[in-house]
Design a protein around this motif. Sequence first.
Motif, PDB file in Angstrom:
ATOM      1  N   ALA A 271      14.103  34.478  23.927  1.00 31.10           N
ATOM      2  CA  ALA A 271      13.904  35.169  25.202  1.00 31.10           C
ATOM      3  C   ALA A 271      13.756  34.179  26.349  1.00 31.10           C
ATOM      4  CB  ALA A 271      12.676  36.070  25.122  1.00 31.10           C
ATOM      5  N   SER A 272      13.160  33.019  26.101  1.00 32.21           N
ATOM      6  CA  SER A 272      12.979  32.024  27.164  1.00 32.21           C
ATOM      7  C   SER A 272      14.323  31.484  27.643  1.00 32.21           C
ATOM      8  CB  SER A 272      12.100  30.874  26.666  1.00 32.21           C
ATOM      9  OG  SER A 272      10.786  31.317  26.414  1.00 32.21           O
ATOM     10  N   ILE A 273      15.240  31.248  26.704  1.00 26.85           N
ATOM     11  CA  ILE A 273      16.568  30.779  27.101  1.00 26.85           C
ATOM     12  C   ILE A 273      17.276  31.831  27.940  1.00 26.85           C
ATOM     13  CG2 ILE A 273      18.845  30.114  26.257  1.00 26.85           C
ATOM     14  CD1 ILE A 273      17.511  28.861  23.849  1.00 26.85           C
ATOM     15  N   LEU A 274      17.229  33.070  27.490  1.00 31.26           N
ATOM     16  CA  LEU A 274      17.868  34.155  28.240  1.00 31.26           C
ATOM     17  C   LEU A 274      17.221  34.312  29.620  1.00 31.26           C
ATOM     18  CD1 LEU A 274      19.885  36.451  28.396  1.00 31.26           C
ATOM     19  CD2 LEU A 274      18.233  37.916  27.208  1.00 31.26           C
TER      20      LEU A 274
ATOM     21  N   ASP B 101      23.099  25.603  21.542  1.00 28.45           N
ATOM     22  CA  ASP B 101      23.530  24.234  21.790  1.00 28.45           C
ATOM     23  C   ASP B 101      22.342  23.449  22.338  1.00 28.45           C
ATOM     24  OD1 ASP B 101      24.572  21.872  22.810  1.00 28.45           O
ATOM     25  OD2 ASP B 101      26.453  22.797  23.423  1.00 28.45           O
ATOM     26  N   TRP B 102      21.785  22.541  21.525  1.00 28.23           N
ATOM     27  CA  TRP B 102      20.609  21.773  21.944  1.00 28.23           C
ATOM     28  C   TRP B 102      20.896  20.940  23.187  1.00 28.23           C
ATOM     29  CZ3 TRP B 102      19.910  16.391  22.114  1.00 28.23           C
ATOM     30  CH2 TRP B 102      18.584  15.962  22.348  1.00 28.23           C
ATOM     31  N   THR B 103      22.036  20.292  23.200  1.00 21.86           N
ATOM     32  CA  THR B 103      22.388  19.449  24.353  1.00 21.86           C
ATOM     33  C   THR B 103      22.490  20.288  25.620  1.00 21.86           C
ATOM     34  OG1 THR B 103      23.617  17.949  22.907  1.00 21.86           O
ATOM     35  CG2 THR B 103      24.087  17.827  25.269  1.00 21.86           C
ATOM     36  N   GLN B 104      23.110  21.438  25.497  1.00 20.51           N
ATOM     37  CA  GLN B 104      23.248  22.307  26.673  1.00 20.51           C
ATOM     38  C   GLN B 104      21.886  22.773  27.173  1.00 20.51           C
ATOM     39  OE1 GLN B 104      25.957  22.817  28.421  1.00 20.51           O
ATOM     40  NE2 GLN B 104      24.734  23.991  29.886  1.00 20.51           N
ATOM     41  N   LEU B 105      20.945  23.030  26.264  1.00 17.62           N
ATOM     42  CA  LEU B 105      19.604  23.446  26.667  1.00 17.62           C
ATOM     43  C   LEU B 105      18.904  22.332  27.441  1.00 17.62           C
ATOM     44  CD1 LEU B 105      17.212  25.373  26.647  1.00 17.62           C
ATOM     45  CD2 LEU B 105      16.656  24.575  24.339  1.00 17.62           C
ATOM     46  N   VAL B 106      19.029  21.098  26.965  1.00 19.51           N
ATOM     47  CA  VAL B 106      18.434  19.961  27.677  1.00 19.51           C
ATOM     48  C   VAL B 106      19.019  19.846  29.082  1.00 19.51           C
ATOM     49  CG1 VAL B 106      18.254  17.449  27.730  1.00 19.51           C
ATOM     50  CG2 VAL B 106      17.891  18.678  25.582  1.00 19.51           C
TER      51      VAL B 106
ATOM     52  N   GLU C   3      12.055  24.817  29.853  1.00 14.28           N
ATOM     53  CA  GLU C   3      11.103  23.862  29.287  1.00 14.28           C
ATOM     54  C   GLU C   3      10.260  24.523  28.180  1.00 14.28           C
ATOM     55  OE1 GLU C   3       8.794  21.907  32.264  1.00 14.28           O
ATOM     56  OE2 GLU C   3      10.476  20.713  32.970  1.00 14.28           O
ATOM     57  N   THR C   4       9.944  25.791  28.356  1.00 14.96           N
ATOM     58  CA  THR C   4       9.243  26.511  27.290  1.00 14.96           C
ATOM     59  C   THR C   4      10.086  26.544  26.022  1.00 14.96           C
ATOM     60  OG1 THR C   4       8.009  27.899  28.852  1.00 14.96           O
ATOM     61  CG2 THR C   4       8.281  28.745  26.611  1.00 14.96           C
ATOM     62  N   ALA C   5      11.384  26.813  26.194  1.00 14.58           N
ATOM     63  CA  ALA C   5      12.280  26.833  25.029  1.00 14.58           C
ATOM     64  C   ALA C   5      12.322  25.462  24.355  1.00 14.58           C
ATOM     65  CB  ALA C   5      13.679  27.259  25.465  1.00 14.58           C
ATOM     66  N   LEU C   6      12.366  24.390  25.144  1.00 15.14           N
ATOM     67  CA  LEU C   6      12.370  23.044  24.563  1.00 15.14           C
ATOM     68  C   LEU C   6      11.073  22.767  23.810  1.00 15.14           C
ATOM     69  CD1 LEU C   6      14.022  20.948  27.432  1.00 15.14           C
ATOM     70  CD2 LEU C   6      14.979  21.434  25.172  1.00 15.14           C
ATOM     71  N   GLU C   7       9.958  23.226  24.341  1.00 14.77           N
ATOM     72  CA  GLU C   7       8.672  23.043  23.661  1.00 14.77           C
ATOM     73  C   GLU C   7       8.652  23.784  22.326  1.00 14.77           C
ATOM     74  OE1 GLU C   7       5.622  24.353  26.258  1.00 14.77           O
ATOM     75  OE2 GLU C   7       6.072  22.888  27.822  1.00 14.77           O
ATOM     76  N   LEU C   8       9.212  24.978  22.320  1.00 10.75           N
ATOM     77  CA  LEU C   8       9.172  25.805  21.121  1.00 10.75           C
ATOM     78  C   LEU C   8      10.164  25.349  20.062  1.00 10.75           C
ATOM     79  CD1 LEU C   8       8.921  29.330  22.801  1.00 10.75           C
ATOM     80  CD2 LEU C   8       7.109  28.137  21.557  1.00 10.75           C
ATOM     81  N   LEU C   9      11.163  24.579  20.465  1.00 10.74           N
ATOM     82  CA  LEU C   9      12.229  24.219  19.539  1.00 10.74           C
ATOM     83  C   LEU C   9      11.704  23.470  18.322  1.00 10.74           C
ATOM     84  CD1 LEU C   9      15.226  24.475  19.123  1.00 10.74           C
ATOM     85  CD2 LEU C   9      15.572  22.362  20.415  1.00 10.74           C
ATOM     86  N   GLY C  10      10.625  22.687  18.505  1.00  6.14           N
ATOM     87  CA  GLY C  10      10.063  21.973  17.369  1.00  6.14           C
ATOM     88  C   GLY C  10       9.276  22.852  16.418  1.00  6.14           C
TER      89      GLY C  10
END
Length: 733
Positions: free
Chosen positions: A407-410, A445-450, A429-436
């Motif tokens: 939901a954070s990415i969307l 796509d991890w790179t695209q999210l960054v 940034e929330t999505a990046l935090e949760l990814l771990g």
Amino acid sequence: MASVPRRATPLVGRAGELAQLEQLLAGSTERGAIVSGDAGVGKTRLLAEVLDRAERASIRCLAGHCLDFGEASLPYLPFSEAFGRLAETDPALVEQLLTRFGPIGRLLPPGPGSALSRSGEDPARLDRAGLYDSVQSGLEAIAEDQPVLLLIEDVHWADQATRDLIGFLLARLRSNRLSLLVSYRTDDLHRRHPLRRALAEWSRLPRVRRVHLDPLSATEVRSLVTAIRPSGLSEDELGRIVERAAGNAFYAEELASAAGQDRQAGAGDGLPGELAELLLIRLDRLSELAGELVRLAAVAGGRIGHEQLVELADRPDRPDRAGAAAELEAALREAVDEHVLEPVDIGYTFRHALLSEAVYDDLLPGERVRLHAAFARLLAGQPGSANAAQLARHARRSNDLAGAFAASILAGEQAMDLAAPQEAMRHFETALELLGSVPAPADRDWTQLVLAAADAAGDAGHPYRALAIVRDALERPPVGLADLDHARLLLGLANRSLLVDADNDAAAATTAALQLVPAQPPSQLRARLAALHAHASVALGRDVDGARWAQEAIELSGQLGQPEAAADARTTLGLIERRSGDPDAAAQQLRAVAEQAQAGGELTIELRSRYTLATLHHEQGQLPAALVAFQTAANRARETGRQWAAYGIEARALAGMVQYELGDWDGALRTVDVAGQAAPATAAGLLTAVGLAVRAGRGETEALSLLPMLRQRWQSEGLVGALAAGPAIELLA
């Protein structure tokens, strides 16, 4: 009662209301006024100002307050207070009043030496008509020697006898030397409050006017907070206080006072304890079901739709569905009548946002998780919902990390579509935090999210945060990162490095990336890398290399039929032509690139071209043309929600500087004014530096207080130092 001290808080706004009340002091035909407004909106401060002005005009001021004693309210309490104070300050006058109007003694505090105890009268035998006539005649008698202003505050707590006496006096205001002011809280008047009927009667009286205090404007709250805390608050803190106070003067004062303490203690954005307790008192009057609905509204974020509220509060175990619905409606009516919630559109919101914060903070941890989970289930069951931000918030706070990640990415993508990069940055940034903490979805796509998080941070005016996001990703890549994804991250690093003048870092990043992306077959990534490498080369003074790489980018774009990289490369060629001594050709090229980029929706390239064109005009001394070009770039950035992003904020700052150079100093200050705009720190420093030039020109040496803040900013943004140093020297001299 002891005298209530008057606050030293400055009176901000209220010029119109003050003018209306001063007419009473000037002997207008209207002799009574009813002042209303929510708790904390500034009624007492306004009335204190009226009393001060009345006293300076040699008007005798009598004041009494109603107090909240619940069912055991004391009759005539404000009149007892007013006459009691008069007996303390002018006992001879009260002796004369008692001689002529004996029933007034009933209002004085009894005691061994009181006038009442000496009068020999039995208060129980005095009829109400005699008391009311005596009070009116006594006030008029005092007014014969000196005009009188009687103030009765907080009549929402008045007993019936006090309300009746006030109504009696308002209906018989005959003397132009006697005025009566009455105040009450609008948010304490529920639907069946007994004062409502009295107000309707008082408002119809010919010599009585109504004066309602609306919340202060954002500008007025800002002025109030600045007066209370003239230094020590950043623009972000000031803007947050203005937003949270929502026009309430008392809330603004409390938040401003607590801001410094919170920072010293390392606290966050929580409510000051005393303010939270004061806000929560209102909930104590609610029934259990009404309280549950209010808590649901708080978990929703302060605003909730009616259908959502009904579904979440539904009790399927109750067989009497009609009775349950009636109970729910009654509870909602109760919350509205108590001025906790108010209906809006097709739902409900809190009467004040801080009340929502207080209710939410008061929830028990388990209760909070349970309610957030209920909201998340409800929203997840609504396919096609456009508000992913709500789902992301509820999922995360109910510990559904996988749901919160998606939901954070969307939500971030939706925020970028709506030109809201600050919110998008937070979601990405929330999505990046949760990814771990969640399994990496195969379709993400991890790179695209960054890169999306970095782009959002840059667009929101946080260039160093954007750079840090990409650097962190390059330092901690996932296992098995493909060469092309590595190159994409290096492209992002180079782009962000150029925007903070780290030209060597940008050139190193593009050099490494070009080694990872083959020249054949042609690719858009290679074209973009070539264009950015050309940009970095020219920034380092390597015009020959820059021209060669720009030509490669143009050729690759032509082969691919994708003009974006070519437009960026042509901007770089325009810079080279400008250096080679052909400014007219450079200007023509830059205009063409800007128009082409705008037509193609390439905003970054468009802004870079327009900004470069403006600086070209400025260097040529063509100030009017430079001003138009800078303003065009700044306006395009603002229209697209990127007013704090690179090129947009610099264009706005330099537009102000050109106005300063042209002598339009007032216009320059308007251009750089960030009041109410929640400007990021670097952007605020840049615009403040331009304003410093005007203030130095006007000899405003108090502007030197801005230097410590500006010095902090120019460590990270050299343009702040370049713009501020000269004016600072003038002011110091």
